[in-house]
Design a protein around this motif. Structure first.
Motif, PDB file in Angstrom:
ATOM      1  N   ILE A 681       7.104  -3.599  13.229  1.00 57.07           N
ATOM      2  CA  ILE A 681       7.506  -2.739  12.111  1.00 57.07           C
ATOM      3  C   ILE A 681       7.420  -3.517  10.800  1.00 57.07           C
ATOM      4  N   GLN A 682       7.789  -4.771  10.838  1.00 52.72           N
ATOM      5  CA  GLN A 682       7.725  -5.596   9.636  1.00 52.72           C
ATOM      6  C   GLN A 682       6.295  -5.958   9.263  1.00 52.72           C
ATOM      7  N   ASN A 683       5.420  -6.066  10.255  1.00 52.00           N
ATOM      8  CA  ASN A 683       4.050  -6.511   9.993  1.00 52.00           C
ATOM      9  C   ASN A 683       3.067  -5.711  10.836  1.00 52.00           C
ATOM     10  N   ASP A 684       2.793  -4.492  10.408  1.00 47.93           N
ATOM     11  CA  ASP A 684       1.810  -3.669  11.106  1.00 47.93           C
ATOM     12  C   ASP A 684       0.429  -4.294  10.909  1.00 47.93           C
ATOM     13  N   PRO A 685      -0.262  -4.663  11.990  1.00 47.69           N
ATOM     14  CA  PRO A 685      -1.568  -5.318  11.839  1.00 47.69           C
ATOM     15  C   PRO A 685      -2.629  -4.431  11.207  1.00 47.69           C
ATOM     16  N   HIS A 686      -2.386  -3.124  11.183  1.00 46.07           N
ATOM     17  CA  HIS A 686      -3.401  -2.208  10.656  1.00 46.07           C
ATOM     18  C   HIS A 686      -3.056  -1.694   9.260  1.00 46.07           C
ATOM     19  N   TYR A 687      -2.159  -2.410   8.583  1.00 41.07           N
ATOM     20  CA  TYR A 687      -1.768  -2.075   7.219  1.00 41.07           C
ATOM     21  C   TYR A 687      -1.601  -3.394   6.482  1.00 41.07           C
ATOM     22  N   SER A 688      -1.551  -3.337   5.162  1.00 40.49           N
ATOM     23  CA  SER A 688      -1.420  -4.561   4.377  1.00 40.49           C
ATOM     24  C   SER A 688      -0.023  -4.677   3.791  1.00 40.49           C
ATOM     25  N   ARG A 689       0.492  -5.875   3.776  1.00 45.29           N
ATOM     26  CA  ARG A 689       1.800  -6.144   3.170  1.00 45.29           C
ATOM     27  C   ARG A 689       1.780  -5.893   1.663  1.00 45.29           C
ATOM     28  N   HIS A 690       0.594  -5.799   1.064  1.00 45.27           N
ATOM     29  CA  HIS A 690       0.482  -5.601  -0.383  1.00 45.27           C
ATOM     30  C   HIS A 690       0.434  -4.129  -0.771  1.00 45.27           C
ATOM     31  N   LEU A 691       0.488  -3.237   0.215  1.00 43.27           N
ATOM     32  CA  LEU A 691       0.500  -1.804  -0.054  1.00 43.27           C
ATOM     33  C   LEU A 691       1.920  -1.263   0.118  1.00 43.27           C
ATOM     34  N   THR A 692       2.195  -0.145  -0.518  1.00 40.25           N
ATOM     35  CA  THR A 692       3.558   0.365  -0.591  1.00 40.25           C
ATOM     36  C   THR A 692       4.097   0.797   0.766  1.00 40.25           C
ATOM     37  N   ARG A 693       5.405   0.677   0.916  1.00 40.98           N
ATOM     38  CA  ARG A 693       6.109   1.258   2.057  1.00 40.98           C
ATOM     39  C   ARG A 693       6.982   2.437   1.625  1.00 40.98           C
ATOM     40  N   HIS A 694       6.860   2.817   0.376  1.00 40.20           N
ATOM     41  CA  HIS A 694       7.656   3.926  -0.151  1.00 40.20           C
ATOM     42  C   HIS A 694       6.894   5.242  -0.134  1.00 40.20           C
ATOM     43  N   ARG A 695       5.624   5.194   0.134  1.00 37.61           N
ATOM     44  CA  ARG A 695       4.803   6.400   0.207  1.00 37.61           C
ATOM     45  C   ARG A 695       3.784   6.219   1.313  1.00 37.61           C
ATOM     46  N   GLU A 696       3.046   7.278   1.566  1.00 40.03           N
ATOM     47  CA  GLU A 696       2.067   7.256   2.664  1.00 40.03           C
ATOM     48  C   GLU A 696       0.644   7.381   2.136  1.00 40.03           C
ATOM     49  N   ASP A 697       0.408   6.869   0.905  1.00 33.12           N
ATOM     50  CA  ASP A 697      -0.867   7.112   0.235  1.00 33.12           C
ATOM     51  C   ASP A 697      -1.715   5.869  -0.008  1.00 33.12           C
ATOM     52  N   PHE A 698      -1.337   4.710   0.559  1.00 31.52           N
ATOM     53  CA  PHE A 698      -2.099   3.464   0.436  1.00 31.52           C
ATOM     54  C   PHE A 698      -2.149   2.948  -1.004  1.00 31.52           C
ATOM     55  N   THR A 699      -1.221   3.355  -1.867  1.00 30.16           N
ATOM     56  CA  THR A 699      -1.182   2.779  -3.197  1.00 30.16           C
ATOM     57  C   THR A 699      -0.509   1.410  -3.136  1.00 30.16           C
ATOM     58  N   LEU A 700      -0.619   0.659  -4.231  1.00 28.48           N
ATOM     59  CA  LEU A 700      -0.138  -0.712  -4.248  1.00 28.48           C
ATOM     60  C   LEU A 700       1.382  -0.783  -4.141  1.00 28.48           C
ATOM     61  N   ARG A 701       1.842  -1.895  -3.643  1.00 22.67           N
ATOM     62  CA  ARG A 701       3.285  -2.147  -3.595  1.00 22.67           C
ATOM     63  C   ARG A 701       3.764  -2.452  -5.010  1.00 22.67           C
ATOM     64  N   LEU A 702       4.511  -1.531  -5.583  1.00 23.20           N
ATOM     65  CA  LEU A 702       5.003  -1.674  -6.949  1.00 23.20           C
ATOM     66  C   LEU A 702       6.514  -1.509  -6.998  1.00 23.20           C
ATOM     67  N   GLU A 703       7.193  -1.875  -5.914  1.00 24.47           N
ATOM     68  CA  GLU A 703       8.644  -1.726  -5.819  1.00 24.47           C
ATOM     69  C   GLU A 703       9.273  -3.050  -5.393  1.00 24.47           C
ATOM     70  N   GLU A 704      10.421  -3.345  -5.962  1.00 29.19           N
ATOM     71  CA  GLU A 704      11.155  -4.534  -5.540  1.00 29.19           C
ATOM     72  C   GLU A 704      11.681  -4.352  -4.120  1.00 29.19           C
ATOM     73  N   ASP A 705      12.291  -3.195  -3.864  1.00 33.78           N
ATOM     74  CA  ASP A 705      12.843  -2.889  -2.543  1.00 33.78           C
ATOM     75  C   ASP A 705      11.707  -2.449  -1.638  1.00 33.78           C
ATOM     76  N   HIS A 706      11.453  -3.206  -0.596  1.00 29.49           N
ATOM     77  CA  HIS A 706      10.334  -2.877   0.291  1.00 29.49           C
ATOM     78  C   HIS A 706      10.794  -2.744   1.737  1.00 29.49           C
ATOM     79  N   PHE A 707      12.048  -2.410   1.928  1.00 30.67           N
ATOM     80  CA  PHE A 707      12.618  -2.143   3.245  1.00 30.67           C
ATOM     81  C   PHE A 707      12.707  -3.381   4.138  1.00 30.67           C
ATOM     82  N   GLU A 708      12.552  -4.582   3.576  1.00 34.24           N
ATOM     83  CA  GLU A 708      12.636  -5.764   4.436  1.00 34.24           C
ATOM     84  C   GLU A 708      14.027  -5.901   5.058  1.00 34.24           C
TER      85      GLU A 708
END
Length: 713
Positions: A681-708
């Motif tokens: 869950i913390q490191n999905d191999p088929h997604y990038s850590r640099h993309l958002t976890r706040h939406r489902e649209d593959f936009t960039l991670r632009l949030e301080e809170d990233h559900f860690e």
């Protein structure tokens, strides 16, 4: 399509049958209002969706018809808006369109959003005043910034909640790009770069060659060599290399080139540039993974003006994605042990296929470095040249030519510029047991079953309808009638609702070689849906296969499951248009995901039994994600295909999780999943850590809170 623009500040730069490109004379930042009015003399379908493409950092935005013949959108451009593209993908008739685009103030944009949401609520039977009241309440409670963000999210789900005042990628680089760890120097890894030099080189190309050479001269890893491939070295290049006086840079002919099996090889084009520490990171990764066949990193694009954009944040090794599209690009080094001098003259996609898939298997064949270490020169055209396409098609056919379940043929999607591999069906055809649980819900269940019977071209399947305590007389009467068909069975499950237990019960009573879990609120659209899924699921290395599921408005409901979204899991590309190619073309490609939804999931019966089926502790939610992760843990690869498409009227039969009991049960299931699958869950191999976890649209991670913090509990 005939189109005209009303504002003198804009020009129609290019117009095709389904697309219009607009260019602004004086690009400016700020809020814009786009209005499209159209009409047609034909009764043919014209489609009511237009995609607005604002640039590579933005997901394509679908415009729906607010009123017949008119579409409107207000949006914010954080950088000077040079151009935008309007795509009408479903257009099937000649239309005349008038386009009006103008800059508006922020208050006017907000009022437009409020009026649009209010009108939408009223049309849906809601309270037209609600959005005004709640926006005012949010402003009082948390300030205008918060109220504005929520208003934008309500207005259009594809918009990023924040209104950024610079390009998202620039903002990410300044605020969220992680600092690279200090690499350790590795001296005994030899790296050879190869670059073709054309006979006639323009002034811009000369500059591009110099940029590439300079990026290598600035490398902290010194053990590299650059081979410039040309038949007739131009005088300017010879003079330039004489001035540099660096023996690591050589001009050679491809016919006389020596290909070292002890070195690692990279292939670049003029204008490509490596980050200063890039080769040191690659060398360190190679030293740590001696059995690797190739090592690749993330990359972005760099223009002739040395501007960086379009970051490609890649998944870990995804062989099925690579078969569809060269997601690796040129940010890659190949091991000389598993490659030959023939690589010098291959297209890059063929190199990646041969090195990553054709070579003998090792424990760690292809390694991904999740940092942007390469700046790939922007292509002047995105279309893949015909000769390259032919070589890739041939390479794909040869990958599995001796396999029982190998690739039978390969087709090329010209619209999205991706490849589709069609695998052989087993002979005889395996029997598929389609399991459909239901409780009452006659209308949607009948629609689901009848669409299967009417459209499915795959010949060998049975339908098992699981009756979970239905008490509607009409539903029970329909069960009696439909159960008389030879390939339909009605199973009674007289226990409280438990999605996992219902499906396990049905599978235990089935006799298929393959099991298809299918929601009763789905509807088949195309005849080949099951054929495509059987082709994929019959491959020995494949576990679960998922389908492309659409909302009723032809936007994406499911295109694979991404772990870590919202702290647990979400659907890839949700709300994208069905016609969009998605982030890095992934919406158009068959590819590997950690999980797919059980709303439509196909898996071998033997695998289903081997992992113990669905976990009955997960009664409603996340049982499909848990099941897929168990299959992946057992050594299989899960896959999503865009060529099996169904409608999914999500949760129509069960409704929302809105009662205290349902919310408590859901929270228990979330806790169980986080405890069981914390790492993935913390490191999905088929997604990038640099993309958002706040939406489902593959936009960039632009949030301080990233559900860690949430995923660690």
């Amino acid at each position: 399509m005939n189109a005209k623009i009303k504002k003198r500040y804009w020009d129609i730069r290019q117009s095709t049958k389904k697309a219009i490109n607009l260019q602004q004379h004086t690009p400016k930042v700020g809020w814009y209002q786009l209005t499209i009015t159209y009409h047609t003399d034909s009764d043919s379908q014209i489609g009511n969706t237009v995609l607005v493409e604002l640039g590579p950092d933005h997901a394509p935005i679908p415009l729906g018809c607010e009123t017949p013949g008119k579409l409107e959108l207000v949006f914010h451009s954080p950088t000077p808006l040079h151009h935008l593209t309007l795509v009408w993908p479903a257009l099937q008739a000649h239309i005349q369109a008038t386009i009006n685009i103008k800059r508006v103030s922020q208050p006017r944009a907000m009022m437009h959003m409020l009026r649009t949401i209010s009108r939408r609520d009223r049309q849906n039977g809601g309270n037209w005043q609600q959005i005004y009241r709640i926006t005012r309440a949010r402003q009082k409670r948390a300030g205008w910034s918060f109220a504005r963000e929520r208003l934008i999210q309500t207005y259009h789900p594809m918009f990023i909640g924040k209104t950024l005042f610079q390009a998202p990628y620039t903002f990410w680089q300044q605020h969220f790009q992680p600092s690279l760890p200090e690499p350790q120097s590795v001296k005994d890894i030899a790296i050879v770069m190869w670059m073709d030099i054309a006979d006639n080189v323009s002034v811009n190309e000369k500059s591009a060659i110099n940029f590439t050479i300079q990026s290598l001269l600035e490398q902290t890893h010194q053990q590299w060599q650059l081979n410039l491939l040309t038949q007739t070295p131009p005088d300017w290049l010879t003079d330039h290399l004489d001035a540099l006086n660096d023996e690591r840079i050589q001009i050679i002919s491809s016919h006389c080139a020596t290909y070292s099996t002890k070195a690692w090889h990279g292939f670049v084009t003029p204008g490509d540039q490596w980050a200063p520490n890039a080769l040191t990171f690659f060398a360190q990764c190679i030293e740590q993974n001696p059995n690797a066949r190739l090592v690749y990193s993330d990359h972005d694009q760099i223009t002739d003006k040395q501007q960086r954009d379009a970051p490609a944040f890649k998944p870990q090794w995804s062989p099925d994605l690579l078969k569809s599209y060269n997601y690796i690009g040129r940010a890659v080094l190949f091991s000389g042990n598993t490659t030959t001098s023939a690589y010098i003259n291959m297209p890059q996609h063929v190199r990646c296929l041969n090195a990553g898939i054709s070579a003998p298997a090792t424990d760690q064949p292809c390694i991904h470095i999740p940092h942007i270490l390469f700046h790939q020169h922007s292509p002047h055209q995105e279309d893949i040249p015909f000769n390259e396409r032919q070589q890739v098609l041939q390479a794909l056919k040869q990958l599995t030519q001796h396999h029982t379940h190998g690739i039978k043929r390969v087709t090329f999607d010209k619209m999205h510029q991706v490849y589709h591999c069609h695998y052989r069906l087993p002979s005889p055809y395996p029997r598929v047991s389609i399991v459909i649980p239901t409780r009452n819900g006659l209308a949607i269940t009948r629609q689901c079953v009848e669409s299967i019977l009417r459209l499915t071209s795959y010949p060998h399947y049975q339908i098992i309808i699981v009756n979970n305590q239905s008490d509607c007389p009409d539903t029970l009467a329909w069960f009696q009638r439909i159960g008389q068909q030879r390939n339909i069975e009605i199973l009674d499950y007289n226990q409280p609702f438990n999605f996992s237990a219902i499906n396990n019960f049905a599978v235990s009573h089935s006799d298929g070689d393959l099991v298809c879990l299918l929601n009763n609120d789905t509807e088949v659209i195309h005849s080949n849906w099951l054929t495509e899924m059987v082709r994929q699921a019959s491959r020995p290395e494949i576990g679960c296969v998922g389908a492309k599921l659409l909302f009723f408005d032809d936007t994406i409901q499911h295109a694979g499951v991404i772990l870590g979204i919202w702290g647990l899991a979400g659907h890839a590309h949700k709300h994208y248009s069905v016609y969009s190619r998605g982030y890095q073309r992934r919406l158009a490609c068959s590819q590997n995901y950690s999980a797919v939804t059980a709303a439509c999931l196909l898996v071998k019966r033997a695998i289903y039994d081997a992992v113990g089926g669905l976990d009955e502790k997960l009664t409603v939610a996340f049982n499909d994600v848990d099941f897929c992760l168990k299959v992946q843990q057992a050594g299989y690869t899960n896959l999503w295909t865009p060529r099996a498409t169904l409608y999914h009227y999500e949760s129509k039969s069960r409704g929302k999780e809105d009662t205290p009991a349902k919310k408590a049960r859901e929270q228990q299931e979330i806790t169980l999943m986080k405890q069981r699958w914390k790492t993935v869950i913390q490191n999905d191999p088929h997604y990038s850590r640099h993309l958002t976890r706040h939406r489902e649209d593959f936009t960039l991670r632009l949030e301080e809170d990233h559900f860690e913090e949430e995923t660690e509990t």
